[in-house]
Design an enzyme around this catalytic site. Structure first.
Site, PDB file in Angstrom:
ATOM      1  N   CYS A 150      67.047 -39.356  -3.276  1.00 20.08           N
ATOM      2  CA  CYS A 150      67.403 -40.269  -2.182  1.00 20.08           C
ATOM      3  C   CYS A 150      68.085 -39.496  -1.069  1.00 20.08           C
ATOM      4  CB  CYS A 150      68.409 -41.305  -2.658  1.00 20.08           C
ATOM      5  SG  CYS A 150      67.688 -42.617  -3.584  1.00 20.08           S
ATOM      6  N   GLU A 184      61.041 -37.319  -3.781  1.00 13.79           N
ATOM      7  CA  GLU A 184      60.546 -38.390  -4.635  1.00 13.79           C
ATOM      8  C   GLU A 184      59.833 -39.452  -3.794  1.00 13.79           C
ATOM      9  OE1 GLU A 184      63.540 -39.593  -7.610  1.00 13.79           O
ATOM     10  OE2 GLU A 184      62.832 -41.649  -7.253  1.00 13.79           O
TER      11      GLU A 184
HETATM   12  N1  ACO Z   1      62.640 -43.277  15.196  1.00 12.90           N
HETATM   13  C1  ACO Z   1      61.688 -42.321  15.350  1.00 12.90           C
HETATM   14  N2  ACO Z   1      61.754 -41.102  14.756  1.00 12.90           N
HETATM   15  C2  ACO Z   1      62.804 -40.852  13.955  1.00 12.90           C
HETATM   16  C3  ACO Z   1      63.825 -41.809  13.754  1.00 12.90           C
HETATM   17  C4  ACO Z   1      63.718 -43.064  14.413  1.00 12.90           C
HETATM   18  N3  ACO Z   1      64.668 -44.011  14.282  1.00 12.90           N
HETATM   19  N4  ACO Z   1      64.752 -41.291  12.928  1.00 12.90           N
HETATM   20  C5  ACO Z   1      64.325 -40.063  12.604  1.00 12.90           C
HETATM   21  N5  ACO Z   1      63.145 -39.796  13.222  1.00 12.90           N
HETATM   22  C6  ACO Z   1      62.338 -38.565  13.084  1.00 12.90           C
HETATM   23  C7  ACO Z   1      62.241 -37.778  14.297  1.00 12.90           C
HETATM   24  O1  ACO Z   1      60.998 -37.102  14.291  1.00 12.90           O
HETATM   25  C8  ACO Z   1      63.355 -36.759  14.156  1.00 12.90           C
HETATM   26  O2  ACO Z   1      63.120 -35.598  14.823  1.00 12.90           O
HETATM   27  P1  ACO Z   1      63.062 -35.517  16.437  1.00 12.90           P
HETATM   28  O3  ACO Z   1      63.575 -36.806  17.004  1.00 12.90           O
HETATM   29  O4  ACO Z   1      63.970 -34.375  16.712  1.00 12.90           O
HETATM   30  O5  ACO Z   1      61.614 -35.268  16.674  1.00 12.90           O
HETATM   31  C9  ACO Z   1      63.336 -36.503  12.659  1.00 12.90           C
HETATM   32  O6  ACO Z   1      62.934 -37.738  12.106  1.00 12.90           O
HETATM   33  C10 ACO Z   1      64.664 -36.120  12.058  1.00 12.90           C
HETATM   34  O7  ACO Z   1      65.692 -36.750  12.748  1.00 12.90           O
HETATM   35  P2  ACO Z   1      67.210 -36.578  12.335  1.00 12.90           P
HETATM   36  O8  ACO Z   1      68.066 -36.940  13.505  1.00 12.90           O
HETATM   37  O9  ACO Z   1      67.410 -35.242  11.728  1.00 12.90           O
HETATM   38  O10 ACO Z   1      67.312 -37.669  11.179  1.00 12.90           O
HETATM   39  P3  ACO Z   1      68.498 -38.681  10.871  1.00 12.90           P
HETATM   40  O11 ACO Z   1      69.802 -37.970  10.749  1.00 12.90           O
HETATM   41  O12 ACO Z   1      68.443 -39.818  11.791  1.00 12.90           O
HETATM   42  O13 ACO Z   1      68.111 -39.122   9.382  1.00 12.90           O
HETATM   43  C11 ACO Z   1      67.005 -40.474   7.806  1.00 12.90           C
HETATM   44  C12 ACO Z   1      66.827 -39.541   9.011  1.00 12.90           C
HETATM   45  C13 ACO Z   1      67.780 -39.759   6.705  1.00 12.90           C
HETATM   46  C14 ACO Z   1      65.642 -40.864   7.245  1.00 12.90           C
HETATM   47  C15 ACO Z   1      67.791 -41.727   8.281  1.00 12.90           C
HETATM   48  O14 ACO Z   1      67.000 -42.446   9.193  1.00 12.90           O
HETATM   49  C16 ACO Z   1      68.225 -42.665   7.176  1.00 12.90           C
HETATM   50  O15 ACO Z   1      69.187 -42.402   6.469  1.00 12.90           O
HETATM   51  N6  ACO Z   1      67.514 -43.800   7.016  1.00 12.90           N
HETATM   52  C17 ACO Z   1      67.844 -44.811   6.048  1.00 12.90           C
HETATM   53  C18 ACO Z   1      67.600 -44.333   4.630  1.00 12.90           C
HETATM   54  C19 ACO Z   1      66.222 -43.746   4.437  1.00 12.90           C
HETATM   55  O16 ACO Z   1      65.216 -44.320   4.830  1.00 12.90           O
HETATM   56  N7  ACO Z   1      66.189 -42.577   3.778  1.00 12.90           N
HETATM   57  C20 ACO Z   1      64.976 -41.869   3.434  1.00 12.90           C
HETATM   58  C21 ACO Z   1      64.364 -42.531   2.257  1.00 12.90           C
HETATM   59  S1  ACO Z   1      63.087 -41.586   1.501  1.00 12.90           S
HETATM   60  C22 ACO Z   1      63.843 -40.763   0.233  1.00 12.90           C
HETATM   61  O17 ACO Z   1      65.010 -41.003   0.019  1.00 12.90           O
HETATM   62  C23 ACO Z   1      63.084 -39.760  -0.598  1.00 12.90           C
END
Ligand code: ACO
Ligand code: ZN
Length: 289
Positions: A150, A184
């Site tokens: 996660c 995962e």
């Molecule tokens: N809209 C569009 N693109 C996005 C978004 C968004 N809201 N958030 C992230 N991205 C993409 C972009 O491509 C971004 O890169 P770029 O904007 O520089 O091109 C890239 O993802 C990484 O962005 P970060 O800023 O490094 O990511 P962030 O710190 O926002 O974390 C995360 C991403 C962890 C998925 C976050 O949105 C989150 O915690 N979401 C809720 C929980 C979740 O869904 N976790 C993943 C589940 S899958 C698993 O656990 C195996």
């Protein structure tokens, strides 16, 4: 992570307060029912204990001495640290972390059996302590080569590159373990976006570096296995990414990697935005066997 019926359950927590942040939850999380009617659940930002009022949290804070997550600090560079927490040794913390994370994760159940997992909590330091920014969990033993179960960046910190940093860190650990890894499944929409972006950057970086060596005559060409070895990204994900970026052709039963100027330019632009990177020299860790 289990496909489950919690997806259909109603959002139950209105608001949480965590350190300086008030955060509106996205999804259901199984906090005790008696807590849910309150307008806000107050969390200790260091041990993640939950309270029904700020008064109750105030009382807790007079006793709670933590200024960082429990466990070992295994990485520190500038203000960023990672702490490794064993789900068996720090069960209560791990369970509280899962409860918090579930507020932002739709497609999984909170597994109260935290024993099989390690938790890597990323923090940002200031004079008041090490504040949680996000985390990932990882099975101690994974038969499917999962290197991350996660992943979460807390909403106030999202879209600043921390998710990318956490993903990069998970692969750095895999490099130390000498294996390739994959997250995962299933991934959330945001999880998939983040991984696609990271894989593209990591693989292109590798290809460009190799290409430079090729110019200097060190290496003629890069194979998919080279990329896997250097990045610790699992083969399926490497092939998926190369195909998405149009960097591979299939010829006589073999994948041939071919880089083009356009991809190099796009990579340069993407990396200019990417300010924080994992510095392998700042990792003090060895895999447990
Ligand atoms: N809209 C569009 N693109 C996005 C978004 C968004 N809201 N958030 C992230 N991205 C993409 C972009 O491509 C971004 O890169 P770029 O904007 O520089 O091109 C890239 O993802 C990484 O962005 P970060 O800023 O490094 O990511 P962030 O710190 O926002 O974390 C995360 C991403 C962890 C998925 C976050 O949105 C989150 O915690 N979401 C809720 C929980 C979740 O869904 N976790 C993943 C589940 S899958 C698993 O656990 C195996
Ligand atoms: Zn506490």
């Amino acid at each position: 992570k289990h496909p489950n019926n919690s997806v259909a359950r109603m959002k139950n927590v209105k608001m949480i307060e965590l350190g300086r942040h008030r955060i509106t939850p996205w999804y259901f999380s199984p906090y005790p029912e008696e807590l849910c009617p309150v307008d806000c659940i107050y969390l200790c930002e260091f041990c993640l204990k939950y309270c029904k009022s700020s008064l109750c949290l105030g009382r807790h804070l007079t006793k709670c001495t933590l200024k960082h997550p429990p466990g070992n600090e295994i990485y520190r560079k500038d203000a960023i640290s990672f702490f490794e927490i064993d789900g068996r040794q720090n069960k209560v913390y791990a369970q509280n972390l899962c409860l918090l994370a579930k507020l932002f994760l739709d497609h999984k159940m909170v597994d109260f059996d935290t024993d099989p997992f390690l938790f890597y909590v990323m923090t940002e330091f200031d004079l008041r302590g090490f504040h949680i920014v996000g985390y990932f969990s990882k099975e101690k033993i994974s038969v499917e080569d999962y290197n991350l179960a996660c992943l979460l960046t807390l909403p106030p910190y999202q879209r600043k590159g921390y998710g990318r940093l956490i993903i990069e860190f998970s692969y750095e650990l895999s490099k130390y373990e000498g294996k390739t890894g994959t997250p995962e499944k299933p991934l959330s929409d945001l999880g998939l976006l983040s991984y696609r972006s990271f894989w593209a950057q990591a693989i292109l970086e590798q290809l460009i570096n190799q290409n430079q060596s090729a110019v200097e005559g060190v290496r003629p060409s890069t194979t998919i296995n080279d990329i896997c070895e250097q990045t610790a990204i699992k083969k399926d994900d490497v092939i998926y990414t190369l195909k998405r970026l149009n960097l591979v052709t299939y010829c006589r039963g073999q994948h041939i990697v071919c880089i083009n100027q356009n991809a190099i330019e796009q990579h340069r632009t993407a990396m200019e935005k990417c300010k924080i990177r994992v510095d392998p020299a700042c990792l003090q860790w060895s895999p447990k066997d």
